[in-house]
Motif scaffolding. Sequence first.
Motif, mmCIF file in Angstrom:
data_model
loop_
_atom_site.group_PDB
_atom_site.id
_atom_site.type_symbol
_atom_site.label_atom_id
_atom_site.label_comp_id
_atom_site.label_asym_id
_atom_site.label_seq_id
_atom_site.Cartn_x
_atom_site.Cartn_y
_atom_site.Cartn_z
ATOM 1 N N ASP A 1 24.117 -12.945 -35.083
ATOM 2 C CA ASP A 1 23.452 -11.860 -34.360
ATOM 3 C C ASP A 1 22.149 -11.466 -35.055
ATOM 4 O O ASP A 1 21.139 -11.225 -34.396
ATOM 5 N N ARG A 2 22.175 -11.393 -36.368
ATOM 6 C CA ARG A 2 20.978 -11.025 -37.131
ATOM 7 C C ARG A 2 19.864 -12.031 -36.917
ATOM 8 O O ARG A 2 18.704 -11.651 -36.745
ATOM 9 N N ILE A 3 20.210 -13.305 -36.938
ATOM 10 C CA ILE A 3 19.169 -14.327 -36.796
ATOM 11 C C ILE A 3 18.509 -14.226 -35.422
ATOM 12 O O ILE A 3 17.294 -14.392 -35.297
ATOM 13 N N GLU A 4 19.265 -13.904 -34.397
ATOM 14 C CA GLU A 4 18.690 -13.750 -33.053
ATOM 15 C C GLU A 4 17.756 -12.540 -33.005
ATOM 16 O O GLU A 4 16.654 -12.613 -32.455
ATOM 17 N N ILE A 5 18.171 -11.443 -33.612
ATOM 18 C CA ILE A 5 17.326 -10.247 -33.669
ATOM 19 C C ILE A 5 16.045 -10.556 -34.439
ATOM 20 O O ILE A 5 14.940 -10.203 -34.004
ATOM 21 N N TYR A 6 16.171 -11.235 -35.570
ATOM 22 C CA TYR A 6 14.997 -11.587 -36.376
ATOM 23 C C TYR A 6 14.064 -12.507 -35.610
ATOM 24 O O TYR A 6 12.849 -12.345 -35.650
ATOM 25 N N ARG A 7 14.635 -13.489 -34.904
ATOM 26 C CA ARG A 7 13.785 -14.415 -34.130
ATOM 27 C C ARG A 7 12.961 -13.651 -33.094
ATOM 28 O O ARG A 7 11.780 -13.936 -32.912
ATOM 29 N N GLU A 8 13.567 -12.678 -32.432
ATOM 30 C CA GLU A 8 12.840 -11.904 -31.429
ATOM 31 C C GLU A 8 11.761 -11.030 -32.069
ATOM 32 O O GLU A 8 10.665 -10.901 -31.526
ATOM 33 N N GLN A 9 12.050 -10.454 -33.232
ATOM 34 C CA GLN A 9 11.036 -9.661 -33.943
ATOM 35 C C GLN A 9 9.863 -10.542 -34.355
ATOM 36 O O GLN A 9 8.700 -10.157 -34.212
ATOM 37 N N ILE A 10 10.165 -11.717 -34.873
ATOM 38 C CA ILE A 10 9.127 -12.655 -35.324
ATOM 39 C C ILE A 10 8.309 -13.133 -34.125
ATOM 40 O O ILE A 10 7.076 -13.162 -34.174
ATOM 41 N N ARG A 11 8.980 -13.488 -33.032
ATOM 42 C CA ARG A 11 8.284 -13.937 -31.820
ATOM 43 C C ARG A 11 7.351 -12.830 -31.319
ATOM 44 O O ARG A 11 6.202 -13.086 -30.947
ATOM 45 N N GLY A 12 7.821 -11.595 -31.317
ATOM 46 C CA GLY A 12 6.997 -10.460 -30.885
ATOM 47 C C GLY A 12 5.770 -10.282 -31.771
ATOM 48 O O GLY A 12 4.669 -10.037 -31.281
ATOM 49 N N PHE A 13 5.974 -10.409 -33.090
ATOM 50 C CA PHE A 13 4.848 -10.308 -34.023
ATOM 51 C C PHE A 13 3.821 -11.398 -33.741
ATOM 52 O O PHE A 13 2.615 -11.131 -33.683
ATOM 53 N N LEU A 14 4.284 -12.621 -33.575
ATOM 54 C CA LEU A 14 3.364 -13.733 -33.318
ATOM 55 C C LEU A 14 2.600 -13.520 -32.010
ATOM 56 O O LEU A 14 1.387 -13.751 -31.951
ATOM 57 N N ALA A 15 3.293 -13.061 -30.973
ATOM 58 C CA ALA A 15 2.656 -12.846 -29.670
ATOM 59 C C ALA A 15 1.598 -11.753 -29.752
ATOM 60 O O ALA A 15 0.582 -11.812 -29.069
ATOM 61 N N SER A 16 1.830 -10.721 -30.593
ATOM 62 C CA SER A 16 0.849 -9.632 -30.665
ATOM 63 C C SER A 16 -0.296 -9.897 -31.617
ATOM 64 O O SER A 16 -1.323 -9.257 -31.495
ATOM 65 N N ASN A 17 -0.122 -10.828 -32.559
ATOM 66 C CA ASN A 17 -1.139 -11.018 -33.589
ATOM 67 C C ASN A 17 -1.850 -12.368 -33.552
ATOM 68 O O ASN A 17 -2.855 -12.545 -34.237
ATOM 69 N N PHE A 18 -1.321 -13.297 -32.782
ATOM 70 C CA PHE A 18 -1.906 -14.638 -32.697
ATOM 71 C C PHE A 18 -1.948 -15.040 -31.229
ATOM 72 O O PHE A 18 -1.247 -14.472 -30.401
ATOM 73 N N TYR A 19 -2.757 -16.043 -30.931
ATOM 74 C CA TYR A 19 -2.804 -16.508 -29.550
ATOM 75 C C TYR A 19 -1.572 -17.352 -29.253
ATOM 76 O O TYR A 19 -1.394 -18.437 -29.807
ATOM 77 N N VAL A 20 -0.712 -16.818 -28.403
ATOM 78 C CA VAL A 20 0.469 -17.532 -27.935
ATOM 79 C C VAL A 20 0.441 -17.420 -26.415
ATOM 80 O O VAL A 20 0.590 -16.322 -25.870
#
Length: 88
Positions: free
Chosen positions: A6-25
């Motif tokens: 469960d933690r890894i899924e939550i972390y993946r979504e946080q990381i994906r959100g960070f990448l989407a807001s700070n880099f061109y995705v």
Amino acid sequence: MLASKDRIEIYREQIRGFLASNFYVADAEALESETSLLDQGIVDSTGVLEVIGFIEETFGIIVEDSELLPENLDSIQGIAQYVIRKTN
């Protein structure tokens, strides 16, 4: 405490959100967890520093110089697994 799965899924979504807001995705939801962020041009060498800052600030861990390895920082999955290891 949440199970690692469960933690890894939550972390993946946080990381994906960070990448989407700070880099061109183009499509953050289509970005697969195992995709190389460097090979796809999402993160460059300067961007790695931003990713490290995000990890340290968000998860309250220190990224040591010896841990600056592609397997720890080059994909959403790698970052999430790294964070799990550091927070256990």
